[in-house]
Design an enzyme around this catalytic site. Sequence first.
Site, PDB file in Angstrom:
ATOM      1  CB  CYS A   3       0.014 -78.920  70.445  1.00 30.83           C
ATOM      2  SG  CYS A   3       0.710 -79.170  69.162  1.00 30.83           S
ATOM      3  CB  CYS A   6      -2.113 -81.688  69.115  1.00 25.70           C
ATOM      4  SG  CYS A   6       0.304 -81.978  70.380  1.00 25.70           S
ATOM      5  CG  ASP A  29       3.861 -78.176  54.665  1.00 21.42           C
ATOM      6  OD1 ASP A  29       4.593 -78.287  55.749  1.00 21.42           O
ATOM      7  OD2 ASP A  29       3.286 -76.642  54.554  1.00 21.42           O
ATOM      8  CG  ASN A  85      13.267 -77.851  59.685  1.00 22.45           C
ATOM      9  OD1 ASN A  85      14.579 -78.203  58.869  1.00 22.45           O
ATOM     10  ND2 ASN A  85      11.639 -77.802  58.731  1.00 22.45           N
ATOM     11  CG  HIS A  96       3.168 -82.274  67.881  1.00 26.23           C
ATOM     12  ND1 HIS A  96       1.934 -82.215  68.511  1.00 26.23           N
ATOM     13  CD2 HIS A  96       3.595 -83.233  66.949  1.00 26.23           C
ATOM     14  CE1 HIS A  96       1.891 -83.727  68.464  1.00 26.23           C
ATOM     15  NE2 HIS A  96       2.621 -83.701  67.348  1.00 26.23           N
ATOM     16  CG  HIS A  98       7.116 -81.308  61.901  1.00 26.44           C
ATOM     17  ND1 HIS A  98       6.892 -80.216  63.502  1.00 26.44           N
ATOM     18  CD2 HIS A  98       7.579 -80.638  61.443  1.00 26.44           C
ATOM     19  CE1 HIS A  98       7.670 -79.729  62.801  1.00 26.44           C
ATOM     20  NE2 HIS A  98       7.525 -79.484  61.678  1.00 26.44           N
ATOM     21  CG  HIS A 100       9.237 -81.149  56.581  1.00 23.65           C
ATOM     22  ND1 HIS A 100       8.494 -80.067  56.407  1.00 23.65           N
ATOM     23  CD2 HIS A 100      10.269 -80.390  57.698  1.00 23.65           C
ATOM     24  CE1 HIS A 100       8.648 -78.588  56.903  1.00 23.65           C
ATOM     25  NE2 HIS A 100       9.145 -79.103  58.358  1.00 23.65           N
TER      26      HIS A 100
END
Length: 112
Positions: A3, A6, A29, A85, A96, A98, A100
């Site tokens: 991942c 990770c 990002d 999302n 994984h 997250h 935003h």
Amino acid sequence: MECIFCRIAAGQIGSDKVYEDDDIFAFRDITPKAPVHVLIIPKRHYASILETGEDDKIVCGMIAAASRIAGELGVDKDGFRIVVNTGRNGGQSVDHLHLHLLGGRAMGWPPG
Ligand code: 5GP
Ligand code: ZN
């Protein structure tokens, strides 16, 4: 470790880190969609928000971290958006969990 997030949290892949504690890692990002675009992730792997189960503490911690980071990066006054999302329809592209954090410009509504 397969991942990508990770690996970022473990420091195996470089990132523009903005925050880290025992449980959470936050970084900019790579393809920012706003002047401020930070991803907040749990260090522990959850494929999505659907997988956190009883561990709601981590979700609260991530939201609190996002809010603090918004202040530190100066987007708290004008406002910002936190997005999670999820799945195909939600537009999730990295499996994984997250958040935003998006700020620094006005956001449209409804989202695309
Ligand atoms: P999603 O589309 O799953 O909601 O969001 C995944 C986000 O991760 C995207 O905005 C994408 O630009 C970002 N991303 C994907 N790979 C990397 C990477 O290796 N480094 C960083 N900093 N961001 C990434
Ligand atoms: Zn992961």
